[in-house]
Scaffold this motif. Structure first.
Motif, PDB file in Angstrom:
ATOM      1  N   LEU A  20      78.975   1.655  52.585  1.00 52.97           N
ATOM      2  CA  LEU A  20      79.290   2.348  53.481  1.00 52.97           C
ATOM      3  C   LEU A  20      78.119   3.987  52.904  1.00 52.97           C
ATOM      4  CD1 LEU A  20      81.014   1.842  56.466  1.00 52.97           C
ATOM      5  CD2 LEU A  20      79.003   1.124  56.263  1.00 52.97           C
ATOM      6  N   ALA A  21      78.706   3.944  51.949  1.00 54.81           N
ATOM      7  CA  ALA A  21      77.954   5.581  51.832  1.00 54.81           C
ATOM      8  C   ALA A  21      77.159   5.454  50.958  1.00 54.81           C
ATOM      9  CB  ALA A  21      78.880   6.323  50.781  1.00 54.81           C
ATOM     10  N   ILE A  22      76.510   4.665  49.962  1.00 55.01           N
ATOM     11  CA  ILE A  22      75.163   4.572  49.326  1.00 55.01           C
ATOM     12  C   ILE A  22      73.905   4.202  50.264  1.00 55.01           C
ATOM     13  CG2 ILE A  22      73.593   3.413  48.472  1.00 55.01           C
ATOM     14  CD1 ILE A  22      76.355   1.805  46.754  1.00 55.01           C
ATOM     15  N   ALA A  23      74.161   3.719  51.968  1.00 60.27           N
ATOM     16  CA  ALA A  23      73.356   2.959  52.487  1.00 60.27           C
ATOM     17  C   ALA A  23      73.367   4.439  52.974  1.00 60.27           C
ATOM     18  CB  ALA A  23      73.491   2.326  53.859  1.00 60.27           C
ATOM     19  N   ALA A  24      74.188   5.213  54.139  1.00 61.94           N
ATOM     20  CA  ALA A  24      74.542   6.738  54.761  1.00 61.94           C
ATOM     21  C   ALA A  24      73.445   7.441  53.497  1.00 61.94           C
ATOM     22  CB  ALA A  24      75.927   7.229  54.672  1.00 61.94           C
ATOM     23  N   ALA A  25      73.382   7.657  52.499  1.00 62.22           N
ATOM     24  CA  ALA A  25      73.228   8.391  51.596  1.00 62.22           C
ATOM     25  C   ALA A  25      71.827   8.658  51.486  1.00 62.22           C
ATOM     26  CB  ALA A  25      73.263   8.524  50.125  1.00 62.22           C
ATOM     27  N   GLU A  26      71.166   7.226  51.596  1.00 60.02           N
ATOM     28  CA  GLU A  26      69.988   7.259  51.519  1.00 60.02           C
ATOM     29  C   GLU A  26      69.026   7.415  52.766  1.00 60.02           C
ATOM     30  OE1 GLU A  26      69.951   2.912  50.992  1.00 60.02           O
ATOM     31  OE2 GLU A  26      69.915   2.957  48.840  1.00 60.02           O
ATOM     32  N   ARG A  27      69.548   7.304  53.650  1.00 63.51           N
ATOM     33  CA  ARG A  27      69.315   7.381  55.580  1.00 63.51           C
ATOM     34  C   ARG A  27      69.486   8.881  56.014  1.00 63.51           C
ATOM     35  NH1 ARG A  27      69.157   2.828  59.297  1.00 63.51           N
ATOM     36  NH2 ARG A  27      69.846   3.673  60.569  1.00 63.51           N
ATOM     37  N   ILE A  28      70.288  10.099  55.828  1.00 65.57           N
ATOM     38  CA  ILE A  28      71.130  10.353  56.458  1.00 65.57           C
ATOM     39  C   ILE A  28      69.900  11.687  56.240  1.00 65.57           C
ATOM     40  CG2 ILE A  28      71.726  12.379  54.161  1.00 65.57           C
ATOM     41  CD1 ILE A  28      74.267  12.875  55.887  1.00 65.57           C
ATOM     42  N   THR A  29      69.561  12.245  57.550  1.00 66.18           N
ATOM     43  CA  THR A  29      68.681  13.328  58.782  1.00 66.18           C
ATOM     44  C   THR A  29      69.279  14.487  58.807  1.00 66.18           C
ATOM     45  OG1 THR A  29      69.214  13.264  60.286  1.00 66.18           O
ATOM     46  CG2 THR A  29      67.533  11.977  59.381  1.00 66.18           C
ATOM     47  N   THR A  30      68.754  15.833  58.606  1.00 64.93           N
ATOM     48  CA  THR A  30      69.095  16.984  58.476  1.00 64.93           C
ATOM     49  C   THR A  30      69.837  17.097  59.743  1.00 64.93           C
ATOM     50  OG1 THR A  30      66.764  17.955  59.735  1.00 64.93           O
ATOM     51  CG2 THR A  30      67.204  18.358  57.256  1.00 64.93           C
ATOM     52  N   ILE A  31      69.466  16.648  60.629  1.00 66.83           N
ATOM     53  CA  ILE A  31      70.824  16.645  62.197  1.00 66.83           C
ATOM     54  C   ILE A  31      71.385  16.155  61.711  1.00 66.83           C
ATOM     55  CG2 ILE A  31      70.290  15.375  64.333  1.00 66.83           C
ATOM     56  CD1 ILE A  31      67.803  15.428  64.215  1.00 66.83           C
ATOM     57  N   GLU A  32      71.351  14.799  60.742  1.00 70.79           N
ATOM     58  CA  GLU A  32      72.890  14.447  60.974  1.00 70.79           C
ATOM     59  C   GLU A  32      74.026  15.012  59.626  1.00 70.79           C
ATOM     60  OE1 GLU A  32      71.580   9.275  61.142  1.00 70.79           O
ATOM     61  OE2 GLU A  32      71.576  11.138  59.435  1.00 70.79           O
ATOM     62  N   VAL A  33      73.301  15.754  58.828  1.00 65.24           N
ATOM     63  CA  VAL A  33      74.138  16.328  58.062  1.00 65.24           C
ATOM     64  C   VAL A  33      74.432  17.675  58.991  1.00 65.24           C
ATOM     65  CG1 VAL A  33      73.785  18.592  56.561  1.00 65.24           C
ATOM     66  CG2 VAL A  33      72.913  16.665  55.806  1.00 65.24           C
ATOM     67  N   ALA A  34      73.973  18.400  59.908  1.00 69.93           N
ATOM     68  CA  ALA A  34      74.476  19.012  60.991  1.00 69.93           C
ATOM     69  C   ALA A  34      75.702  18.860  61.989  1.00 69.93           C
ATOM     70  CB  ALA A  34      73.164  19.429  61.789  1.00 69.93           C
ATOM     71  N   ALA A  35      75.299  17.349  62.161  1.00 71.46           N
ATOM     72  CA  ALA A  35      76.655  16.708  62.681  1.00 71.46           C
ATOM     73  C   ALA A  35      78.118  16.599  62.060  1.00 71.46           C
ATOM     74  CB  ALA A  35      76.391  14.902  63.683  1.00 71.46           C
ATOM     75  N   PHE A  36      77.829  15.817  60.926  1.00 74.23           N
ATOM     76  CA  PHE A  36      78.724  16.560  60.263  1.00 74.23           C
ATOM     77  C   PHE A  36      79.932  18.268  59.613  1.00 74.23           C
ATOM     78  CE2 PHE A  36      77.603  12.229  57.727  1.00 74.23           C
ATOM     79  CZ  PHE A  36      78.433  11.710  58.060  1.00 74.23           C
ATOM     80  N   ARG A  37      78.928  18.540  59.624  1.00 74.53           N
ATOM     81  CA  ARG A  37      79.125  20.607  59.875  1.00 74.53           C
ATOM     82  C   ARG A  37      80.123  20.711  60.358  1.00 74.53           C
ATOM     83  NH1 ARG A  37      77.502  21.879  55.425  1.00 74.53           N
ATOM     84  NH2 ARG A  37      75.911  21.403  53.980  1.00 74.53           N
ATOM     85  N   GLU A  38      79.193  20.115  61.383  1.00 75.41           N
ATOM     86  CA  GLU A  38      79.996  20.709  63.304  1.00 75.41           C
ATOM     87  C   GLU A  38      81.514  19.995  63.397  1.00 75.41           C
ATOM     88  OE1 GLU A  38      79.402  19.973  67.668  1.00 75.41           O
ATOM     89  OE2 GLU A  38      77.739  18.949  66.852  1.00 75.41           O
ATOM     90  N   ARG A  39      81.774  18.811  62.769  1.00 71.58           N
ATOM     91  CA  ARG A  39      82.717  18.301  62.739  1.00 71.58           C
ATOM     92  C   ARG A  39      83.446  18.082  61.855  1.00 71.58           C
ATOM     93  NH1 ARG A  39      79.640  15.127  65.229  1.00 71.58           N
ATOM     94  NH2 ARG A  39      80.662  12.950  65.356  1.00 71.58           N
ATOM     95  N   LEU A  40      83.080  18.717  60.335  1.00 70.87           N
ATOM     96  CA  LEU A  40      84.564  20.253  59.804  1.00 70.87           C
ATOM     97  C   LEU A  40      84.472  20.983  60.205  1.00 70.87           C
ATOM     98  CD1 LEU A  40      82.020  19.127  56.534  1.00 70.87           C
ATOM     99  CD2 LEU A  40      84.020  18.320  56.974  1.00 70.87           C
TER     100      LEU A  40
END
Length: 241
Positions: free
Chosen positions: A101-121
Protein backbone atom coordinates in the motif's frame (compact mmCIF):
# COMPACT_ATOMS: atom_id res chain seq x y z
CA UNK A 1 -23.66 7.75 38.05
CA UNK A 2 -26.23 7.25 35.33
CA UNK A 3 -27.21 4.25 33.30
CA UNK A 4 -26.59 4.50 29.55
CA UNK A 5 -30.29 4.60 28.64
CA UNK A 6 -30.57 7.99 30.33
CA UNK A 7 -28.35 9.49 27.60
CA UNK A 8 -30.96 8.71 24.94
CA UNK A 9 -33.02 11.86 25.38
CA UNK A 10 -35.16 12.92 22.45
CA UNK A 11 -36.55 10.93 19.52
CA UNK A 12 -34.01 8.53 18.07
CA UNK A 13 -34.69 6.09 15.26
CA UNK A 14 -33.70 2.46 15.76
CA UNK A 15 -30.49 2.83 13.75
CA UNK A 16 -29.39 5.81 15.87
CA UNK A 17 -30.06 3.89 19.06
CA UNK A 18 -28.14 0.88 17.76
CA UNK A 19 -25.13 3.04 16.92
CA UNK A 20 -25.23 4.73 20.35
CA UNK A 21 -25.27 1.32 22.02
CA UNK A 22 -22.42 0.18 19.77
CA UNK A 23 -20.40 3.22 20.89
CA UNK A 24 -21.05 2.55 24.60
CA UNK A 25 -20.10 -1.11 24.25
CA UNK A 26 -17.01 -0.27 22.22
CA UNK A 27 -15.88 2.20 24.89
CA UNK A 28 -16.40 -0.41 27.61
CA UNK A 29 -14.32 -2.93 25.63
CA UNK A 30 -11.50 -0.50 24.86
CA UNK A 31 -11.44 0.77 28.47
CA UNK A 32 -11.07 -2.86 29.66
CA UNK A 33 -14.30 -2.61 31.64
CA UNK A 34 -15.51 -5.58 29.57
CA UNK A 35 -12.81 -8.23 29.35
CA UNK A 36 -12.31 -10.62 26.42
CA UNK A 37 -14.82 -13.45 26.50
CA UNK A 38 -17.53 -11.49 28.34
CA UNK A 39 -20.99 -12.54 27.17
CA UNK A 40 -23.13 -9.68 25.89
CA UNK A 41 -26.62 -10.84 26.73
CA UNK A 42 -29.12 -9.21 24.37
CA UNK A 43 -31.91 -9.07 26.94
CA UNK A 44 -29.68 -7.54 29.62
CA UNK A 45 -28.22 -4.94 27.26
CA UNK A 46 -31.74 -4.14 26.02
CA UNK A 47 -32.93 -3.59 29.59
CA UNK A 48 -29.96 -1.37 30.43
CA UNK A 49 -30.59 0.84 27.40
CA UNK A 50 -34.41 0.48 27.33
CA UNK A 51 -34.45 -0.78 23.74
CA UNK A 52 -35.63 -3.90 21.96
CA UNK A 53 -33.45 -6.92 21.37
CA UNK A 54 -33.62 -6.14 17.66
CA UNK A 55 -31.84 -2.83 18.27
CA UNK A 56 -29.28 -4.54 20.51
CA UNK A 57 -28.68 -7.19 17.86
CA UNK A 58 -27.93 -4.50 15.27
CA UNK A 59 -25.38 -2.92 17.62
CA UNK A 60 -23.71 -6.28 18.25
CA UNK A 61 -23.60 -7.04 14.54
CA UNK A 62 -21.83 -3.73 13.91
CA UNK A 63 -19.25 -4.60 16.57
CA UNK A 64 -18.84 -8.07 15.09
CA UNK A 65 -18.08 -6.48 11.72
CA UNK A 66 -15.35 -4.44 13.41
CA UNK A 67 -13.91 -7.57 14.97
CA UNK A 68 -14.64 -6.45 18.53
CA UNK A 69 -17.42 -8.96 19.19
CA UNK A 70 -17.71 -12.61 18.24
CA UNK A 71 -21.15 -14.09 17.57
CA UNK A 72 -21.46 -17.81 18.25
CA UNK A 73 -24.37 -19.82 16.92
CA UNK A 74 -26.81 -20.87 19.66
CA UNK A 75 -24.60 -19.25 22.31
CA UNK A 76 -24.83 -15.50 21.73
CA UNK A 77 -22.35 -12.65 21.40
CA UNK A 78 -19.08 -12.32 23.31
CA UNK A 79 -16.34 -9.72 23.52
CA UNK A 80 -13.68 -10.92 21.11
CA UNK A 81 -10.88 -12.74 22.86
CA UNK A 82 -7.86 -12.75 20.55
CA UNK A 83 -5.30 -15.35 21.50
CA UNK A 84 -1.59 -14.49 21.34
CA UNK A 85 -1.40 -16.43 18.07
CA UNK A 86 -4.36 -14.53 16.62
CA UNK A 87 -2.76 -11.23 17.64
CA UNK A 88 0.44 -12.26 15.87
CA UNK A 89 -1.57 -13.19 12.79
CA UNK A 90 -3.16 -9.74 12.69
CA UNK A 91 0.20 -8.00 12.63
CA UNK A 92 1.69 -10.59 10.26
CA UNK A 93 -1.15 -9.79 7.85
CA UNK A 94 -0.42 -6.09 8.14
CA UNK A 95 3.25 -6.72 7.35
CA UNK A 96 2.20 -8.43 4.13
CA UNK A 97 -0.27 -5.76 3.03
CA UNK A 98 0.94 -2.34 4.18
CA UNK A 99 4.34 -2.13 2.39
CA UNK A 100 2.52 -2.67 -0.91
CA UNK A 101 0.00 0.00 0.00
CA UNK A 102 2.88 2.37 0.78
CA UNK A 103 4.39 1.83 -2.69
CA UNK A 104 1.03 2.51 -4.36
CA UNK A 105 0.31 5.52 -2.14
CA UNK A 106 3.74 7.06 -2.80
CA UNK A 107 3.03 6.97 -6.52
CA UNK A 108 -0.40 8.58 -6.18
CA UNK A 109 -0.15 10.96 -3.24
CA UNK A 110 -1.12 14.61 -3.85
CA UNK A 111 -0.44 17.79 -1.93
CA UNK A 112 -4.03 17.73 -0.68
CA UNK A 113 -3.53 14.23 0.69
CA UNK A 114 -0.23 15.23 2.30
CA UNK A 115 -2.13 18.02 4.05
CA UNK A 116 -4.72 15.49 5.24
CA UNK A 117 -1.95 13.34 6.70
CA UNK A 118 -0.44 16.38 8.43
CA UNK A 119 -3.80 17.24 9.95
CA UNK A 120 -4.00 13.73 11.40
CA UNK A 121 -0.48 14.00 12.79
CA UNK A 122 -1.39 17.32 14.42
CA UNK A 123 -4.43 15.67 16.01
CA UNK A 124 -2.28 12.80 17.26
CA UNK A 125 0.18 15.29 18.76
CA UNK A 126 -2.62 17.01 20.66
CA UNK A 127 -3.86 13.69 22.03
CA UNK A 128 -0.39 12.73 23.24
CA UNK A 129 -0.48 15.68 25.64
CA UNK A 130 -3.77 14.55 27.18
CA UNK A 131 -4.48 11.94 29.83
CA UNK A 132 -7.35 9.67 30.74
CA UNK A 133 -9.38 6.90 29.08
CA UNK A 134 -11.14 9.18 26.61
CA UNK A 135 -7.84 10.51 25.27
CA UNK A 136 -6.48 6.98 25.16
CA UNK A 137 -9.40 5.75 23.06
CA UNK A 138 -9.04 8.73 20.75
CA UNK A 139 -5.30 8.13 20.37
CA UNK A 140 -5.83 4.52 19.34
CA UNK A 141 -8.54 5.62 16.91
CA UNK A 142 -6.36 8.38 15.44
CA UNK A 143 -3.47 5.98 14.94
CA UNK A 144 -5.75 3.61 13.05
CA UNK A 145 -7.04 6.47 10.92
CA UNK A 146 -3.49 7.19 9.71
CA UNK A 147 -3.21 3.67 8.31
CA UNK A 148 -6.68 3.76 6.78
CA UNK A 149 -5.84 7.03 5.03
CA UNK A 150 -2.73 5.36 3.63
CA UNK A 151 -4.94 2.58 2.24
CA UNK A 152 -7.35 5.09 0.71
CA UNK A 153 -4.54 7.02 -0.96
CA UNK A 154 -3.23 3.75 -2.40
CA UNK A 155 -6.52 3.51 -4.31
CA UNK A 156 -7.26 -0.22 -3.90
CA UNK A 157 -10.79 -0.59 -2.55
CA UNK A 158 -10.45 -4.34 -1.92
CA UNK A 159 -7.34 -3.89 0.21
CA UNK A 160 -8.98 -0.94 1.96
CA UNK A 161 -11.73 -3.30 3.19
CA UNK A 162 -9.11 -5.71 4.45
CA UNK A 163 -7.32 -2.87 6.22
CA UNK A 164 -10.54 -1.68 7.88
CA UNK A 165 -10.91 -5.11 9.50
CA UNK A 166 -7.22 -5.40 10.35
CA UNK A 167 -7.11 -1.94 11.93
CA UNK A 168 -10.24 -2.70 13.99
CA UNK A 169 -8.72 -5.95 15.21
CA UNK A 170 -5.40 -4.24 15.88
CA UNK A 171 -7.17 -1.57 17.92
CA UNK A 172 -8.82 -4.27 20.05
CA UNK A 173 -5.49 -6.00 20.68
CA UNK A 174 -3.74 -2.69 21.47
CA UNK A 175 -6.56 -1.53 23.76
CA UNK A 176 -6.62 -4.81 25.65
CA UNK A 177 -2.96 -5.70 25.79
CA UNK A 178 -0.90 -2.62 24.95
CA UNK A 179 1.33 -1.56 27.82
CA UNK A 180 0.97 2.12 26.88
CA UNK A 181 -2.44 1.89 25.13
CA UNK A 182 -0.81 2.55 21.75
CA UNK A 183 2.62 2.28 20.23
CA UNK A 184 5.01 4.40 22.27
CA UNK A 185 6.80 5.24 19.01
CA UNK A 186 3.63 5.62 16.95
CA UNK A 187 3.55 9.35 16.40
CA UNK A 188 7.23 9.64 15.45
CA UNK A 189 6.92 6.61 13.17
CA UNK A 190 3.93 8.15 11.41
CA UNK A 191 5.83 11.39 10.78
CA UNK A 192 8.73 9.46 9.24
CA UNK A 193 6.38 7.43 7.04
CA UNK A 194 4.69 10.60 5.82
CA UNK A 195 8.05 12.18 5.00
CA UNK A 196 8.92 9.18 2.82
CA UNK A 197 5.52 9.29 1.11
CA UNK A 198 5.91 13.00 0.42
CA UNK A 199 9.23 12.21 -1.30
CA UNK A 200 7.43 9.50 -3.32
CA UNK A 201 9.73 6.92 -1.73
CA UNK A 202 7.37 3.97 -1.50
CA UNK A 203 10.07 1.42 -0.72
CA UNK A 204 11.36 3.58 2.13
CA UNK A 205 7.85 4.14 3.47
CA UNK A 206 7.26 0.39 3.33
CA UNK A 207 10.39 -0.32 5.38
CA UNK A 208 9.35 2.29 7.93
CA UNK A 209 5.89 0.71 8.17
CA UNK A 210 7.45 -2.67 8.96
CA UNK A 211 9.50 -1.08 11.74
CA UNK A 212 6.38 0.71 12.99
CA UNK A 213 4.40 -2.54 13.16
CA UNK A 214 7.31 -4.10 15.04
CA UNK A 215 7.08 -1.25 17.57
CA UNK A 216 3.36 -1.77 18.05
CA UNK A 217 3.70 -5.52 18.54
CA UNK A 218 6.63 -5.08 20.94
CA UNK A 219 4.35 -2.93 23.16
CA UNK A 220 1.90 -5.79 23.71
CA UNK A 221 1.53 -7.70 26.96
CA UNK A 222 -0.74 -10.60 26.04
CA UNK A 223 -2.04 -11.37 29.50
CA UNK A 224 -5.71 -11.42 30.36
CA UNK A 225 -7.38 -8.47 32.09
CA UNK A 226 -9.76 -8.32 35.02
CA UNK A 227 -13.48 -8.31 34.30
CA UNK A 228 -16.51 -6.47 35.60
CA UNK A 229 -20.16 -7.60 35.47
CA UNK A 230 -21.98 -6.30 32.41
CA UNK A 231 -24.20 -3.90 34.39
CA UNK A 232 -21.27 -2.42 36.30
CA UNK A 233 -19.17 -2.07 33.17
CA UNK A 234 -21.91 -0.16 31.36
CA UNK A 235 -22.82 2.18 34.21
CA UNK A 236 -21.25 5.47 33.18
CA UNK A 237 -20.19 8.63 34.95
CA UNK A 238 -19.53 10.72 31.87
CA UNK A 239 -16.77 8.48 30.47
CA UNK A 240 -18.67 7.28 27.42
CA UNK A 241 -18.95 9.54 24.43
Amino acid sequence: MTLPNQTFAGPLVAEDRAMRIRDHLRDAIVDRRLAPGTKLNEAEVGTLFDVSRTVVRAALQALAFEGLVKAERNRGAFVANPTPDEARQVFASRRLIEPGLAIAAAERITTIEVAAFRERLHHESELLSQRGPTARRAEIHASGDFHLLLARVAGNTILLRFMEELVARSSLVIALYGRSGASSCGHGDHASILAALEQHDGEGAGRLLLTHIDHIEADLDLRNTSNLPLREALVTSGNAQ
